[in-house]
Motif scaffolding. Structure first.
Motif, PDB file in Angstrom:
ATOM      1  N   GLY A 149       0.810  -1.215   0.000  1.00  0.00           N
ATOM      2  CA  GLY A 149       0.000   0.000   0.000  1.00  0.00           C
ATOM      3  C   GLY A 149       0.842   1.264   0.000  1.00  0.00           C
ATOM      4  O   GLY A 149       0.356   2.341  -0.320  1.00  0.00           O
ATOM      5  N   SER A 150       2.125   1.145   0.353  1.00  0.00           N
ATOM      6  CA  SER A 150       2.982   2.328   0.395  1.00  0.00           C
ATOM      7  C   SER A 150       3.804   2.477  -0.877  1.00  0.00           C
ATOM      8  O   SER A 150       4.787   3.222  -0.911  1.00  0.00           O
ATOM      9  CB  SER A 150       3.923   2.245   1.607  1.00  0.00           C
ATOM     10  OG  SER A 150       4.857   1.198   1.409  1.00  0.00           O
ATOM     11  N   PHE A 151       3.406   1.790  -1.927  1.00  0.00           N
ATOM     12  CA  PHE A 151       4.192   1.802  -3.167  1.00  0.00           C
ATOM     13  C   PHE A 151       4.421   3.215  -3.698  1.00  0.00           C
ATOM     14  O   PHE A 151       5.532   3.573  -4.077  1.00  0.00           O
ATOM     15  CB  PHE A 151       3.492   0.963  -4.241  1.00  0.00           C
ATOM     16  CG  PHE A 151       4.153   1.047  -5.596  1.00  0.00           C
ATOM     17  CD1 PHE A 151       3.638   1.874  -6.591  1.00  0.00           C
ATOM     18  CD2 PHE A 151       5.297   0.320  -5.866  1.00  0.00           C
ATOM     19  CE1 PHE A 151       4.251   1.962  -7.830  1.00  0.00           C
ATOM     20  CE2 PHE A 151       5.919   0.406  -7.109  1.00  0.00           C
ATOM     21  CZ  PHE A 151       5.399   1.220  -8.093  1.00  0.00           C
ATOM     22  N   ASP A 152       3.369   4.032  -3.726  1.00  0.00           N
ATOM     23  CA  ASP A 152       3.518   5.363  -4.326  1.00  0.00           C
ATOM     24  C   ASP A 152       4.499   6.226  -3.533  1.00  0.00           C
ATOM     25  O   ASP A 152       5.331   6.931  -4.114  1.00  0.00           O
ATOM     26  CB  ASP A 152       2.154   6.046  -4.437  1.00  0.00           C
ATOM     27  CG  ASP A 152       1.280   5.364  -5.481  1.00  0.00           C
ATOM     28  OD1 ASP A 152       0.089   5.124  -5.203  1.00  0.00           O
ATOM     29  OD2 ASP A 152       1.804   5.057  -6.574  1.00  0.00           O
ATOM     30  N   ALA A 153       4.385   6.181  -2.216  1.00  0.00           N
ATOM     31  CA  ALA A 153       5.324   6.951  -1.393  1.00  0.00           C
ATOM     32  C   ALA A 153       6.743   6.425  -1.563  1.00  0.00           C
ATOM     33  O   ALA A 153       7.709   7.177  -1.645  1.00  0.00           O
ATOM     34  CB  ALA A 153       4.910   6.874   0.080  1.00  0.00           C
ATOM     35  N   TRP A 154       6.861   5.113  -1.630  1.00  0.00           N
ATOM     36  CA  TRP A 154       8.157   4.473  -1.832  1.00  0.00           C
ATOM     37  C   TRP A 154       8.746   4.889  -3.172  1.00  0.00           C
ATOM     38  O   TRP A 154       9.938   5.196  -3.277  1.00  0.00           O
ATOM     39  CB  TRP A 154       7.920   2.966  -1.764  1.00  0.00           C
ATOM     40  CG  TRP A 154       9.092   2.057  -1.880  1.00  0.00           C
ATOM     41  CD1 TRP A 154      10.082   1.858  -0.969  1.00  0.00           C
ATOM     42  CD2 TRP A 154       9.349   1.156  -2.961  1.00  0.00           C
ATOM     43  NE1 TRP A 154      10.950   0.891  -1.429  1.00  0.00           N
ATOM     44  CE2 TRP A 154      10.516   0.443  -2.642  1.00  0.00           C
ATOM     45  CE3 TRP A 154       8.698   0.874  -4.162  1.00  0.00           C
ATOM     46  CZ2 TRP A 154      11.052  -0.533  -3.477  1.00  0.00           C
ATOM     47  CZ3 TRP A 154       9.235  -0.098  -4.998  1.00  0.00           C
ATOM     48  CH2 TRP A 154      10.396  -0.783  -4.652  1.00  0.00           C
ATOM     49  N   SER A 187       3.434  12.594   4.050  1.00  0.00           N
ATOM     50  CA  SER A 187       3.861  12.007   2.781  1.00  0.00           C
ATOM     51  C   SER A 187       5.238  12.515   2.383  1.00  0.00           C
ATOM     52  O   SER A 187       6.079  11.769   1.876  1.00  0.00           O
ATOM     53  CB  SER A 187       2.808  12.361   1.730  1.00  0.00           C
ATOM     54  OG  SER A 187       3.185  11.878   0.478  1.00  0.00           O
ATOM     55  N   ILE A 188       5.494  13.797   2.622  1.00  0.00           N
ATOM     56  CA  ILE A 188       6.818  14.351   2.325  1.00  0.00           C
ATOM     57  C   ILE A 188       7.863  13.671   3.189  1.00  0.00           C
ATOM     58  O   ILE A 188       8.972  13.373   2.745  1.00  0.00           O
ATOM     59  CB  ILE A 188       6.845  15.877   2.550  1.00  0.00           C
ATOM     60  CG1 ILE A 188       5.917  16.571   1.551  1.00  0.00           C
ATOM     61  CG2 ILE A 188       8.264  16.423   2.421  1.00  0.00           C
ATOM     62  CD1 ILE A 188       5.786  18.069   1.763  1.00  0.00           C
ATOM     63  N   ALA A 189       7.502  13.419   4.432  1.00  0.00           N
ATOM     64  CA  ALA A 189       8.440  12.764   5.347  1.00  0.00           C
ATOM     65  C   ALA A 189       8.855  11.402   4.802  1.00  0.00           C
ATOM     66  O   ALA A 189      10.035  11.047   4.812  1.00  0.00           O
ATOM     67  CB  ALA A 189       7.810  12.617   6.735  1.00  0.00           C
ATOM     68  N   VAL A 215      10.294  17.752   8.815  1.00  0.00           N
ATOM     69  CA  VAL A 215       9.905  18.285   7.502  1.00  0.00           C
ATOM     70  C   VAL A 215       9.737  19.799   7.574  1.00  0.00           C
ATOM     71  O   VAL A 215      10.250  20.535   6.733  1.00  0.00           O
ATOM     72  CB  VAL A 215       8.608  17.626   7.003  1.00  0.00           C
ATOM     73  CG1 VAL A 215       8.076  18.362   5.782  1.00  0.00           C
ATOM     74  CG2 VAL A 215       8.865  16.166   6.647  1.00  0.00           C
ATOM     75  N   LYS A 216       9.034  20.261   8.594  1.00  0.00           N
ATOM     76  CA  LYS A 216       8.782  21.706   8.681  1.00  0.00           C
ATOM     77  C   LYS A 216      10.088  22.466   8.833  1.00  0.00           C
ATOM     78  O   LYS A 216      10.295  23.529   8.261  1.00  0.00           O
ATOM     79  CB  LYS A 216       7.885  22.000   9.873  1.00  0.00           C
ATOM     80  CG  LYS A 216       6.467  21.479   9.730  1.00  0.00           C
ATOM     81  CD  LYS A 216       5.631  21.910  10.909  1.00  0.00           C
ATOM     82  CE  LYS A 216       4.259  21.276  10.880  1.00  0.00           C
ATOM     83  NZ  LYS A 216       3.483  21.620  12.075  1.00  0.00           N
TER      84      LYS A 216
END
Lengths: 453, 193
Positions: free
Chosen positions: B78-83, B158-160, B170-171
């Motif tokens: 399920g984390s493919f896109d972030a990966w 997601s950026i993280a 991130v911030k």
């Protein structure tokens, strides 16, 4: 508003620039090429040492399964005696080294000089004993030692410092835990006191917090002018030296802060050390140099007057740069494919020790009399990790020869400042779970060394 | 209607996870579907970071080949896109390093170029071009975090994941990147006087 800025980079303007830059052309023409390249690329199965793909959709005959198991055992045995699975796997591509990732503070002091027995630690060993210690989170940005504990800065959610008890090899406590908009950026210790730098994002200010070395409870807190993220924070004697992470561009000012009062004693301009330590006469640092020939320079800081003397030394820092000292042999600094021995007093490079496997530099640690390195090699990886190594190497600081190797193949070792240290009779570093399947997964690795005869 | 939207979304997500699962087991057709559905977005990110279509296409190809090779080891499909976004960020980093290395090796033509191009004032350079040149002064990490936030409007979490850093960091990094961009603008402005 920043003075001298020709246009204000408003969000709107910036978004438009990026959108224009990104373009609108579709990528349909690339799909065929990508799929063709992928179909020629073997997939890497789970498990480092399982070289064969089982036929899909069919059960393996028992005899074939047994043969494959025997082959796996053989390959495992070869890996354990130091053969390098990376070189034998042709699908691993060596890429240019990652961007600078590390600095290492030298100088054994405090816990580095205390044997493990001081802490009621594990039984003595005749040979190096490797222990992996599970940690609660998966990314770490700092490590220091005090009060028979390893203090590890959790970077996964930006908060929390975990204490690992040296006697039991277990995490016993987590301090400065939350909230998420107040991340802890750095930790440091002089062996007796532990300090942390915490950044309040809402208030945009940073504090230096003293932690009781026994209980971990925060006590004294000082506001400080600038924060440090990961690297750039050292406790030397009764002063904190707080600078920017040497990987960040600017401003590069180093504050010296009195630990008793929180007062900034002085600010040293344009100095962003990657390593800093003190000897009997001076404070020394390694900082980015000003010329292509000397990308690093040795900096001497007079502790009384804070006069800074920059000494360009002709060595090229690698992407993973580290420094340590061994007895009275001077300074050893990791470069690309070599360790450079420097005499600060002359100052001069007195010897270059080849370390061919350290193509991206090395992590260095010293027991005081022994020099240890973890040579770093870059590898292509879809995970965030790019640092790979076969294990630890002990180098004779007199002859430069390799005395022993302790295999620990890993991809993704932590390479922040102080990522490889000696304390309480052991070498310590952070390495990930070797299973790529987990996106994260760090262990604290302890290598207990035999006591000197 | 909300239920229907939610049901459709869930169905799309599970179809995608199924594709990832099949690709992880070596089905190249399933991988092709993943490439078709995701490539435009990945190419946009690469172009925005690198500012160069040829480099971006190379980075995207490298990223997808890496993804194919390593996909069996990704446990959470399920984390493919972030990966994948993390992979493309790393591929762009590698491209920028290569570009910097080539620049260091070759003769530095910039003084000659400046002399030939004549005086250049801030009035003669479009604001967008100035901003783009300032952006080009940033390192890959800063570019990536700004692209993911301003172009892709990714949430912090997601950026993280894409950057391999903690959400709390991130911030901090974003504010560092914005400050670096401002300094780069000053430098670009001065370079044109």
């Amino acid at each position: 508003m920043i003075s001298g800025i020709p246009i204000q980079p408003s969000d709107d303007r910036f978004e438009r620039m990026l959108a224009e830059r990104a373009g609108f052309d579709t990528s349909g023409d690339m799909v065929g090429t990508i799929v063709a390249m992928a179909s020629r690329t073997p997939q890497r199965r789970r498990g480092w040492l399982w070289p064969l793909d089982a036929p899909q959709g069919r059960a393996l005959p028992l005899g074939l399964a047994a043969a494959l198991l025997a082959l796996a055992i053989l390959v495992t045995a070869l890996a354990l005696v130091g053969s390098d699975p990376f070189h034998r796997r042709s699908d691993l591509t060596v890429v240019p080294p990652p961007s600078p990732t590390s600095g290492l503070v030298a100088m054994p002091s405090g816990p580095a000089n205390e044997p493990a027995s001081v802490c009621g630690s594990t039984p003595p060993t005749d040979a190096p004993r490797v222990t992996t210690i599970d940690l609660p989170a998966n990314a770490y940005a700092g490590m220091t030692f005090a009060a028979c504990s390893v203090w590890i800065l959790n970077n996964e959610n930006g908060i929390g410092i975990h204490r690992v008890d040296v006697a039991s090899n277990k995490v016993t406590d987590t301090v400065l835990n939350g909230p998420i908009d107040r991340p802890v950026g750095a930790i440091a210790s002089n062996g007796d006191e532990v300090w942390a730098i915490q950044f309040d994002q809402a208030a945009q200010r940073q504090s230096m917090i003293h932690l009781d070395a026994v209980t971990g409870a925060p006590s004294t807190t000082f506001g400080i002018p600038r924060a440090s993220l990961g690297s750039g924070f050292w406790i030397v004697g009764q002063a904190a030296w707080v600078g920017p992470d040497h990987r960040l561009a600017a401003p590069r000012d180093l504050d010296v802060i009195d630990l008793a009062t929180g007062r900034v004693v002085t600010t040293l301009k344009d100095l962003a050390p990657s390593a800093l330590w003190k000897d009997a006469d001076a404070v020394w640092a390694i900082a980015p140099g000003a010329t292509p020939e000397a990308s690093q320079e040795l900096v001497r800081i007079d502790p009384a007057t804070f006069e800074v003397t920059r000494l360009p030394i002709p060595w090229q820092a690698a992407d993973v740069t580290a420094a340590t000292t061994v007895d009275d042999r001077g300074l050893f600094v990791a470069g690309s494919r070599e360790i450079v021995q420097v005499s600060p007093e002359q100052p001069a490079v007195v010897r270059r020790i080849p370390l061919e496997e350290a193509t991206a530099g090395a992590l260095l640690a010293s027991t005081g009399s022994e020099l240890w390195a973890i040579p770093i090699r870059p590898v292509a990886s879809p995970a965030q990790f790019e640092t790979a190594s076969r294990g630890l190497v002990q180098i004779d600081s007199v002859t430069g020869s390799v005395l022993q190797r302790i295999p620990y193949p890993a991809i993704g070792l932590a390479s922040f400042g102080n990522a490889f240290r000696y304390a309480y009779g052991s070498l310590w570093f952070l390495a990930p779970d070797n299973d790529y399947g987990r996106t994260f997964g760090m262990h604290l690795v302890r290598v207990e060394l035999p006591a000197a005869p | 209607m909300a239920h229907l939207t939610s049901a459709v979304s869930s169905s799309i997500v599970s179809e995608r996870v199924d594709l990832v699962d099949r690709a992880a087991h070596g089905e190249i057709d399933a991988f092709e579907h993943l490439v078709i559905s995701g490539n435009d977005g990945i190419l946009r990110i690469a172009r925005a970071i690198l500012g160069n279509d040829a480099d971006a296409r190379d980075a995207v190809q490298d990223a997808y080949v890496s993804a194919w090779r390593e996909l069996p080891r990704l446990r959470d499909h399920g984390s493919f896109d972030a990966w994948l976004r993390r992979i493309i960020v790393n591929a762009c980093r590698a491209r920028l390093r290569d570009r910097r290395r080539i620049h260091e090796i070759s003769l530095d033509a910039s003084p000659i170029e400046r002399a030939d191009s004549g005086p250049s004032t801030s009035e003669s350079v479009g604001d967008t071009d100035l901003l783009a040149r300032a952006f080009d002064r940033l390192d890959a990490g800063k570019r990536a975090i700004l692209v993911l936030h301003y172009l892709e409007h990714e949430p912090i979490a997601s950026i993280a994941v894409a950057m391999g850093i903690a959400p709390g960091t991130v911030k901090w990094r974003m504010s560092e990147a914005r400050a670096a961009l401002a300094r780069a603008l000053v430098a670009e402005g001065e370079a044109r006087r």
